[in-house]
Design an enzyme around this catalytic site. Sequence first.
Site, PDB file in Angstrom:
ATOM      1  N   CYS A 281       0.826  -1.203   0.000  1.00  0.00           N
ATOM      2  CA  CYS A 281       0.000   0.000   0.000  1.00  0.00           C
ATOM      3  C   CYS A 281       0.866   1.260   0.000  1.00  0.00           C
ATOM      4  O   CYS A 281       1.505   1.576  -0.993  1.00  0.00           O
ATOM      5  CB  CYS A 281      -0.981  -0.058   1.166  1.00  0.00           C
ATOM      6  SG  CYS A 281      -2.432   0.994   0.919  1.00  0.00           S
ATOM      7  N   PHE A 282       0.947   1.998   1.099  1.00  0.00           N
ATOM      8  CA  PHE A 282       1.824   3.161   1.171  1.00  0.00           C
ATOM      9  C   PHE A 282       3.262   2.746   0.869  1.00  0.00           C
ATOM     10  O   PHE A 282       4.022   3.487   0.236  1.00  0.00           O
ATOM     11  CB  PHE A 282       1.719   3.788   2.564  1.00  0.00           C
ATOM     12  CG  PHE A 282       2.088   5.245   2.611  1.00  0.00           C
ATOM     13  CD1 PHE A 282       1.278   6.212   2.035  1.00  0.00           C
ATOM     14  CD2 PHE A 282       3.242   5.664   3.259  1.00  0.00           C
ATOM     15  CE1 PHE A 282       1.622   7.556   2.091  1.00  0.00           C
ATOM     16  CE2 PHE A 282       3.580   6.998   3.324  1.00  0.00           C
ATOM     17  CZ  PHE A 282       2.767   7.956   2.736  1.00  0.00           C
TER      18      PHE A 282
ATOM     19  N   GLU B 183      -2.573  -9.121   3.806  1.00  0.00           N
ATOM     20  CA  GLU B 183      -2.940  -9.672   5.123  1.00  0.00           C
ATOM     21  C   GLU B 183      -4.437  -9.913   5.223  1.00  0.00           C
ATOM     22  O   GLU B 183      -4.898 -10.693   6.049  1.00  0.00           O
ATOM     23  CB  GLU B 183      -2.474  -8.747   6.247  1.00  0.00           C
ATOM     24  CG  GLU B 183      -3.370  -7.566   6.548  1.00  0.00           C
ATOM     25  CD  GLU B 183      -3.279  -6.472   5.494  1.00  0.00           C
ATOM     26  OE1 GLU B 183      -4.144  -5.588   5.483  1.00  0.00           O
ATOM     27  OE2 GLU B 183      -2.340  -6.507   4.677  1.00  0.00           O
TER      28      GLU B 183
ATOM     29  N   HIS C  67      -3.734  -5.142   0.129  1.00  0.00           N
ATOM     30  CA  HIS C  67      -3.495  -5.660   1.476  1.00  0.00           C
ATOM     31  C   HIS C  67      -3.516  -7.192   1.483  1.00  0.00           C
ATOM     32  O   HIS C  67      -4.571  -7.802   1.646  1.00  0.00           O
ATOM     33  CB  HIS C  67      -4.562  -5.131   2.435  1.00  0.00           C
ATOM     34  CG  HIS C  67      -4.419  -3.677   2.751  1.00  0.00           C
ATOM     35  ND1 HIS C  67      -3.899  -3.209   3.936  1.00  0.00           N
ATOM     36  CD2 HIS C  67      -4.713  -2.580   2.010  1.00  0.00           C
ATOM     37  CE1 HIS C  67      -3.887  -1.883   3.925  1.00  0.00           C
ATOM     38  NE2 HIS C  67      -4.379  -1.482   2.771  1.00  0.00           N
TER      39      HIS C  67
END
Length: 380
Positions: A264-265, A356, A354
Amino acid sequence: MTTSTRGAARVPAVLVLEDGRAFRGRAYGAVGETFGEAVFSTGMTGYQETLTDPSYHRQVVVMTAPHVGNTGVNDEDPESGQIWVAGYVVRDPARLPSNWRSQRSLDEELERQGVVGISGIDTRALTRHLRERGAMRVGIFSGDAVADEATLLARVKEAPEMVGADLSAEVATKETYVVPAIGTKKFTVAAIDLGIKGMTPHRMAERGIEVHVLPATATLDEVYAVEPDGVFFSNGPGDPATADHPVSVMQGVLERKTPLFGICFGNQILGRALGFGTYKLKYGHRGINQPVQDRTTGKVEVTAHNHGFAVDAPLDKVSDTKFGRAEVSHVCLNDQVVEGLHLLDQPAFSVQYHPEAAAGPHDAAYLFDRFVSLMEGQRA
């Protein structure tokens, strides 16, 4: 400003967008006022994980699913120590939660943490408006905060924009902490917390990784003080164009050729470290049903997203960077947005979504195994 008021569902509330459109409904959660960027999430489940995702800092989340709160709230599923959303917008909140794990209702939790929300509005119309006009500043007002719409609109326009916002240090840990490996320890990873979700180090721990979670302000020397086999850069809020310090640290990691993984970031940080630009998406990707293709295998994954910015990298060629050749490894099938980067000459990769998956599908869990393979290869 918020005030706790029992029976908030009977209190009038109004949502005002910065382009002047307003929606009237009822207070949900705390009563008062709040400001942020209006965004929508397409997930039908996992609202507790969404609320506690630090990447949603300073955002007012509109749920496209019409019924929210059915399973209540528990103390096991949060992704961080608090709710991070600036405000919450739902259509039909559950009158009574029903789940064997529920400990309290969603509106009670929102009120307890001072999160101002609104219910009873047409979230489908609001979502269509944001799709057409783009994410924008918004205010939610209830109780004594309600005034005439011209006054409320002026207050919304005074709120800060997301472009140029440097937010990761506001949500990251202030002190280093360690998530021990589950079972036999195989590797040590230094994880830069830019807004990390709790499930991420857990996914690594499941694979025998001891994770040292470091503040967003950690220096390169502090990263290597833990003697890492790999370095991880997390998800987080804000504009990646402001993240000069994490970019500098990542470039130091790339110079040492330590196995590197970002999500992501962290994907946007890798893009900047390689010399690519970033830009703001019209309304972003948020939810747990986004289709992404892994171009290295051809596999299509259904993935969990939460991002309003993206990397500007060419899809049709391998790029030369000062750290070797790089290519786009993943792409969103809805709009061809870059969803992953991969270095061909050293062990580093990232994805925009993501893996996770809390909440969400587990199609992308293999990415943690890919990170383990990079560290195994480096050790060998």
